[in-house]
Design an enzyme around this catalytic site. Structure first.
Site, PDB file in Angstrom:
ATOM      1  N   ASP A  34     -83.586  77.305  -0.213  1.00  0.00           N
ATOM      2  CA  ASP A  34     -82.208  76.955   0.523  1.00  0.00           C
ATOM      3  C   ASP A  34     -82.655  76.202   1.613  1.00  0.00           C
ATOM      4  O   ASP A  34     -83.514  76.431   2.412  1.00  0.00           O
ATOM      5  CB  ASP A  34     -81.890  78.500   0.925  1.00  0.00           C
ATOM      6  N   TYR A 152     -65.198  67.435  -5.080  1.00  0.00           N
ATOM      7  CA  TYR A 152     -65.818  68.921  -5.390  1.00  0.00           C
ATOM      8  C   TYR A 152     -65.978  69.246  -6.664  1.00  0.00           C
ATOM      9  O   TYR A 152     -66.576  69.460  -7.550  1.00  0.00           O
ATOM     10  CB  TYR A 152     -65.488  69.801  -4.384  1.00  0.00           C
ATOM     11  N   LYS A 156     -68.802  69.278  -9.711  1.00  0.00           N
ATOM     12  CA  LYS A 156     -69.058  70.550 -10.311  1.00  0.00           C
ATOM     13  C   LYS A 156     -68.918  70.478 -11.830  1.00  0.00           C
ATOM     14  O   LYS A 156     -69.656  70.901 -12.802  1.00  0.00           O
ATOM     15  CB  LYS A 156     -68.575  71.687  -9.919  1.00  0.00           C
TER      16      LYS A 156
END
Ligand code: UDP
Length: 327
Positions: A34, A152, A156
């Site tokens: 992360d 976005y 995706k």
């Protein structure tokens, strides 16, 4: 499957940290990658002492150990992404690059030894399709490229195309999960998500800001249910090469949500309506309704969401009580 080695990209994020906890709880080992862009180390505080957890604070785009971590894993849960409508409007380049190049890198690494990859996607890929309920094979209806909100959904959707292509052409076992408005403790409001914003506003006694007329609706899913579905799908061979809606199928308008949050928080906040062009940017396109058809999820892994909305909201209110004001 007991004692798997797993890799969770985005494991310090909202859904990722809950997934990491659940995997550890089930006896698996978890390596987290992360970059702490929207994730936080403190999200893993409850499991930080676990001998089966390893955390790598690095970007999936740059981490030189990524291949090694993927090689060591039995299953890769790929949740690292730029998320949140506000973040996307503010940082469109990072959104597109993180989402597309990150997934490409994870899939390329997984292809080497044919590792299973669960790709976190979103109901945003349906775009403006307001069919109710939405099925996995329904059309994505995206707005123009001049409105960066759609980058976005588009990024995706590319991730999904890429995942399915790696499955078909290279035999990589890929499972795609489309989360529908997942909510729970640790989700932050800074990037636009409605529930943490309303909860923090209610607790601070500040106006609860409903965007538009508030008649738009969503189907909120508790993160515990989303995580349970994700793990269930990752362990079922019938899920490979498939796309799944992950949600509850319950619908509530944003006006109703605002009133519910205010009541449960025991707040006297005023509920105000804010026009979209003030809330986001001129010409912002919101979605009127978004409800998943969860038949496929139920039929494949016999799953249905168990946590009702009030229980979720109470947990979130408990989480934010005593924390500093809206962020
Ligand atoms: N929303 C709102 N007030 C806020 C934040 C969001 O009324 O302070 C609305 C937003 O316009 C949308 C809904 O709540 O209609 C859900 O927004 P969110 O960003 O949480 O999720 P998404 O738009 O991706 O469904």
């Amino acid at each position: 499957m007991a004692g798997m080695n797993t890799l969770v990209t985005g494991g310090a994020g909202f859904i990722g940290s809950h997934l990491t906890e659940a995997l550890l709880e089930a006896g698996h080992a978890v390596a987290v990658v992360d970059d702490l862009s929207t994730g936080r180390g403190e999200n893993l505080a409850a499991v930080a002492g676990s001998a089966r957890l390893r955390a790598h604070w690095a970007s999936i785009l740059e981490d030189e150990r990524l291949q090694e971590l993927v090689d060591e894993a039995d299953v890769v849960y790929h949740l690292a992404a730029a998320v949140g409508v506000r973040l996307i409007l503010e940082r469109p380049v990072e959104t597109i690059e993180t989402n597309i190049l990150g997934t490409d890198r994870v899939l390329r690494s997984a292809a080497k030894e044919g590792k299973k990859v669960v790709i976190a996607s979103t109901s945003e890929v349906y775009g403006k399709n307001d069919r109710v309920p939405l099925r996995e094979d329904d059309d994505g209806v995206l707005g123009p490229t001049t409105k960066s909100r759609w980058s976005y959904a588009c990024s995706k959707a590319i991730d999904e195309f890429l995942g399915l292509a790696y499955h078909r052409n290279k035999g990589v076992p890929v499972v795609i999960v489309r989360y529908f408005n997942t909510i729970g403790p640790r989700q932050i409001g800074r990037y636009g998500m409605v529930v943490p914003r309303f909860v923090q506003q209610a607790l601070a006694g500040e106006p609860i800001t409903v965007f538009g007329d508030g008649h738009q609706s969503r189907s909120f899913t508790d993160v515990a249910d989303a995580v349970r579905a994700t793990i269930g799908l990752s362990l079922d061979s019938r899920a490979v090469g498939e796309v799944f809606n992950v949600g509850s199928g319950r619908e509530i308008t944003i006006n109703e949500l605002a009133a519910r949050v205010r009541d449960l928080a025991g707040s006297r906040s005023e509920i105000v309506h804010v026009p979209y062009d003030r809330a986001y940017e001129a010409g912002f396109e919101d979605l009127r309704r978004r409800v998943p058809d969860v038949t496929k999820l139920r039929e494949t892994i016999d799953f249905s969401a168990e946590v009702d909305l009030d229980t979720s909201l109470r947990k979130i209110i408990g989480f934010y009580r005593g924390k500093p004001g809206p962020s």
